[in-house]
Structure formats: C-alpha cells, structure tokens
Design a protein around this motif. Structure first.
Motif, short mmCIF file in Angstrom:
data_model
loop_
_atom_site.label_atom_id
_atom_site.label_comp_id
_atom_site.label_asym_id
_atom_site.label_seq_id
_atom_site.Cartn_x
_atom_site.Cartn_y
_atom_site.Cartn_z
N GLU A 174 0.52 4.19 -10.44
CA GLU A 174 -0.41 4.73 -9.45
C GLU A 174 0.30 4.78 -8.10
O GLU A 174 0.76 3.76 -7.59
CB GLU A 174 -1.66 3.86 -9.34
CG GLU A 174 -2.66 4.39 -8.31
CD GLU A 174 -3.77 3.39 -8.00
OE1 GLU A 174 -4.92 3.65 -8.38
OE2 GLU A 174 -3.46 2.35 -7.37
N GLY A 175 0.40 5.97 -7.55
CA GLY A 175 1.04 6.11 -6.25
C GLY A 175 0.11 5.72 -5.12
O GLY A 175 -1.08 5.48 -5.31
N PRO A 176 0.64 5.63 -3.88
CA PRO A 176 -0.19 5.27 -2.72
C PRO A 176 -1.20 6.36 -2.42
O PRO A 176 -1.01 7.52 -2.77
CB PRO A 176 0.84 5.12 -1.60
CG PRO A 176 2.00 5.95 -2.02
CD PRO A 176 2.04 5.87 -3.52
N ASP A 177 -2.30 5.98 -1.75
CA ASP A 177 -3.30 6.97 -1.38
C ASP A 177 -2.86 7.74 -0.14
O ASP A 177 -1.83 7.45 0.44
CB ASP A 177 -4.68 6.32 -1.18
CG ASP A 177 -4.65 5.28 -0.07
OD1 ASP A 177 -4.05 5.55 0.98
OD2 ASP A 177 -5.22 4.19 -0.25
N LYS A 178 -3.67 8.71 0.26
CA LYS A 178 -3.32 9.57 1.39
C LYS A 178 -3.82 9.02 2.72
O LYS A 178 -3.58 9.60 3.77
CB LYS A 178 -3.91 10.97 1.19
CG LYS A 178 -3.66 11.59 -0.17
CD LYS A 178 -2.19 11.75 -0.47
CE LYS A 178 -2.01 12.49 -1.80
NZ LYS A 178 -0.68 12.39 -2.34
N MET A 179 -4.53 7.89 2.68
CA MET A 179 -5.08 7.33 3.90
C MET A 179 -3.98 6.67 4.73
O MET A 179 -2.97 6.20 4.18
CB MET A 179 -6.15 6.29 3.57
CG MET A 179 -7.38 6.88 2.92
SD MET A 179 -8.34 7.88 4.06
CE MET A 179 -9.09 6.58 5.05
N PRO A 180 -4.14 6.60 6.06
CA PRO A 180 -3.10 6.02 6.92
C PRO A 180 -3.18 4.50 7.01
O PRO A 180 -2.69 3.91 7.97
CB PRO A 180 -3.41 6.66 8.28
CG PRO A 180 -4.89 6.85 8.27
CD PRO A 180 -5.25 7.19 6.84
N THR A 181 -3.80 3.84 6.00
CA THR A 181 -3.99 2.40 6.06
C THR A 181 -2.67 1.65 6.23
O THR A 181 -2.55 0.74 7.05
CB THR A 181 -4.70 1.91 4.80
OG1 THR A 181 -5.82 2.76 4.54
CG2 THR A 181 -5.18 0.48 4.95
N LEU A 223 0.81 -1.21 0.00
CA LEU A 223 0.00 0.00 0.00
C LEU A 223 0.85 1.26 0.00
O LEU A 223 0.40 2.33 -0.42
CB LEU A 223 -0.93 0.00 1.22
CG LEU A 223 -2.00 -1.09 1.25
CD1 LEU A 223 -2.79 -1.01 2.55
CD2 LEU A 223 -2.94 -0.97 0.05
N SER A 224 2.09 1.16 0.47
CA SER A 224 2.98 2.32 0.52
C SER A 224 3.76 2.49 -0.78
O SER A 224 4.40 3.52 -0.99
CB SER A 224 3.98 2.18 1.67
OG SER A 224 3.30 2.11 2.91
N ALA A 225 3.70 1.49 -1.66
CA ALA A 225 4.48 1.52 -2.89
C ALA A 225 3.59 1.87 -4.08
O ALA A 225 2.37 2.02 -3.96
CB ALA A 225 5.15 0.16 -3.10
N ASP A 226 4.22 2.01 -5.22
CA ASP A 226 3.50 2.28 -6.46
C ASP A 226 3.02 0.98 -7.09
O ASP A 226 3.65 -0.07 -6.93
CB ASP A 226 4.41 2.98 -7.48
CG ASP A 226 4.86 4.36 -7.00
OD1 ASP A 226 4.17 4.94 -6.15
OD2 ASP A 226 5.89 4.84 -7.49
#
Length: 384
Positions: free
Chosen positions: A340-347, A94-97
C-alpha cells in the motif's frame, strides 16, 4: 518556586544515576501468574484451492494521536527531542509503503505441485487429436484423388504435413482462456491471529457482509507441512479481530503454442481501512499485489484504490496480468506481497515541518510552564 525547582533537580539526579545504557536489560523474578500464552500476531496468510470456480466472495476518519506534553520544564528538552523523533519517524512511515508478505505451499491431496501434469497432458491430447483428425482427412482426400498412391508418395506426405501444420495453427489461434478444475484459487487474508481462538463472530460478520459462498470459502486451505491439505487451517481460523484486507484471485493456466500462459485476475478486494496506521479513511492509494511463481513475479497494480470500499468482480474486470512459462514447469509454493503506497494528503509533510520547528516548540513550552508556575505561586495564600 524554589521548592519545586529543588524537587526537579533531585529527580534529574536520581534519573541520571539510573539511566540505562544500550546494553542494559531488565532482570529479576518472573511473575508466571501474569504471563499470557498465545499472543495475538498481526500477519498475512494465503489460502489456496484447486477449482475452476474461484468466486466465493461478494455480489470514519482517523486522526493522529496527540503528542503528550510534560508539565516539568527540566524535561521539556528531552520531551521535545522525543517528540521530534516520533514526528520524524511518523512522517517517514506515512511517506513510505506498507508491505504485507505471505507464502503458501501448493500441495494438494492429489499432487505436491501446481499446475499438475494433467493440465498440459489434456491440452496436448486435445491438440494431438485435432491434428490426427486433420491428417486422416487429408490422407483420405489425397488417396481418393490418387488411388494408386502409396504411403511414401511425396505428394501424399506433403499433403498430410500441410494439413497437420494447419490444424496446429488453427488450434493455437482458437485456444481460449477458460476455467477448469486445474485452476488455482488464491485467498489473501491479513489480520490479527491468535492460536486457539475459537471465536466465529468475525467470520460470521464478514460472510454476512460479503454474501460469501461459505461452502467454497471453507474449501480454501493454508497448507502446513506435516498435515494433509484437508487438515490444514481454513480462512478465519484463529482470526482474533475483523480482517484488515482480503483479496481473492483466480489463476488460469492455458497451454498456448507449447508454452503455459498464466492469467491472473482479481475477483474481490475487501479494503475496509488503510493499512497505514493513523491515517484518514477513504483516500486514494496505490495498491499492488505481487505473486511470485519461481522466477516469475507478475503484479496486479491498482493505481487508485480507496480504503473503506469493497471491490467486486465487475469493478476489477480490466485488472489482470499474464505471464509465460515452460509448459512442463510446476511450482511447489507461491509468495505474495501486498503493498500500500502513501496517500495523497500532505500529512507527512506537515509532520516533517512540525518536527523542524522543535526549537520553537521548546521555547513555547518553557515559556508556558514558567507562566503557569508564576500564576500558581501568585495564587497561593501568603504565609503569616
């Protein structure tokens, strides 16, 4: 309780004796009757065509899968270790592209490379024509003023040369980036493909949604070695599910000052869900579309695309990129990379934090299982 513990120890012993090594692999008979052919493959394909009109398209939250919890205390530690590994990998993912890669041959029925020679030739002819016309006007004007002047007259030669240079500069300054039949249209389609899948529902659903010009859409081809351009696959051929991502791009070559300037502009982006698995829809992500023409790597950058949306020409009007190359340079293939980069959520951070608490999870599960076992034993009727 003693009987349950004995079964657990026996199970551990059996599993331990048959535990595979890193070099172990399954052997045995093949059940040919259950082996399937033409497995669906998730991939990205690039389709191209030559035209000055490239516009052929357009005018629920997801949750992470629950972590399975075993009901036997003797495998809790292994289960937690597996869960920790899963959480670590999921957090890293989730932190990666997410990167989609694809290639396409720029081979058409009338040429085996793009842009073809006519692009530069037509521009040169137009420029040379205007320069010649300016030279003729300068020559006539000078001779009218100097009737006895010969062709080698220094004043005449200088006047003609000045008019030619001015015409060249004027032509280069007035050069416009405009479509022509030599432009390149690029269609990127990511999804699940399956050979010999003749189902047309996915194409019908998408074209109805997007208002696609099916005549132009069907002119796109994914050039395949050994076949003519018109025999090559079309978009949506063998698409086994709804598309995951679609982008249509228009590449315009323009001759400017003895160089070829390429302008790449997006016409349409279909972005129904995030490319990252197990992530929420509708969040902002950075998306990049990189094109590789030889040594040139122009990239369209979208800093805040939201999944669950479709972006049309008016939405993308400011998003274009340009690069310069020799006027006589042609390309036989094009490579595409969608990121696609990671989203801004803290998941991802939450998963990493949860993974770091594996000891707490282990203690909680062992205590919980022991408590359930005692309750189960107390509920059993007494043996007379």
């Amino acid at each position: 309780m003693r009987k349950e513990l004995s079964i657990a120890i026996l199970t551990v012993t059996v599993v331990g004796c048959t535990a595979p090594t890193p070099n172990s692999f399954r052997t045995g008979d093949a059940d040919y009757g259950s082996v399937k052919t033409h497995a669906p493959v998730a991939e990205t394909r690039v389709f191209v065509r030559q035209s000055g009109v490239c516009k052929s398209l357009g005018a629920s939250a997801e949750s992470l899968p629950p972590l399975a919890i075993s009901a036997l205390s003797y495998i809790v530690k292994e289960g937690i270790a597996y869960g920790k590994d899963y959480l670590d990998k999921q957090a890293a993912y989730l932190s990666a592209d997410v990167v989609l890669n694809a290639n396409a041959y720029l081979t058409f029925d009338k040429s085996n490379a793009w842009p073809n020679e006519s692009t530069a030739q037509e521009a040169k002819q137009n420029r040379d024509g205007q320069v010649a016309e300016a030279a003729m006007e300068a020559r006539d004007s000078y001779q009218q003023a100097h009737p006895k002047a010969r062709a080698t007259d220094k004043g005449l030669v200088a006047s003609v040369a000045e008019a030619e240079n001015a015409a060249r500069e004027r032509y280069d300054k007035l050069t416009k980036i405009q479509g022509s039949d030599n432009d390149l249209c690029v269609l990127i389609v990511a999804g699940e493909y399956q050979a010999h899948n003749g189902h047309t529902k996915h194409k019908e659903d998408f074209t109805k949604f997007s208002g696609a010009n099916t005549e132009l859409l069907d002119k796109y081809r994914m050039a395949v070695p050994g076949t003519t351009f018109n025999e090559s696959p079309k978009p949506f051929d063998n698409l086994a599910s709804d598309p995951s991502f679609i982008a249509e791009l228009h590449v315009v070559p323009t001759v400017v000052n003895d160089k070829m300037v390429y302008t790449i502009k997006p016409n349409y982006i279909f972005y129904p869900k995030p490319l990252h698995k197990n992530t929420a829809n509708g969040l902002e992500r950075k998306v990049m579309i990189e094109l590789v023409f030889g040594t040139n790597k122009p990239a369209l950058s979208f800093d805040t695309l939201k999944s669950g949306w479709v972006y049309d020409n008016d939405d993308l009007i400011s998003k274009y990129v340009m690069f310069e190359a020799p006027v006589n340079q042609s390309y036989q293939s094009i490579s595409i990379k969608v990121t696609e980069g990671p989203d801004k959520m803290p998941t991802a951070k939450m998963l990493a934090d949860l993974s770091a608490r594996d000891k707490d999870l282990e203690k909680y599960l062992i205590d919980k299982i022991e408590s359930l076992s005692k309750e189960k034993a107390a509920a059993k009727p007494a043996v007379p």
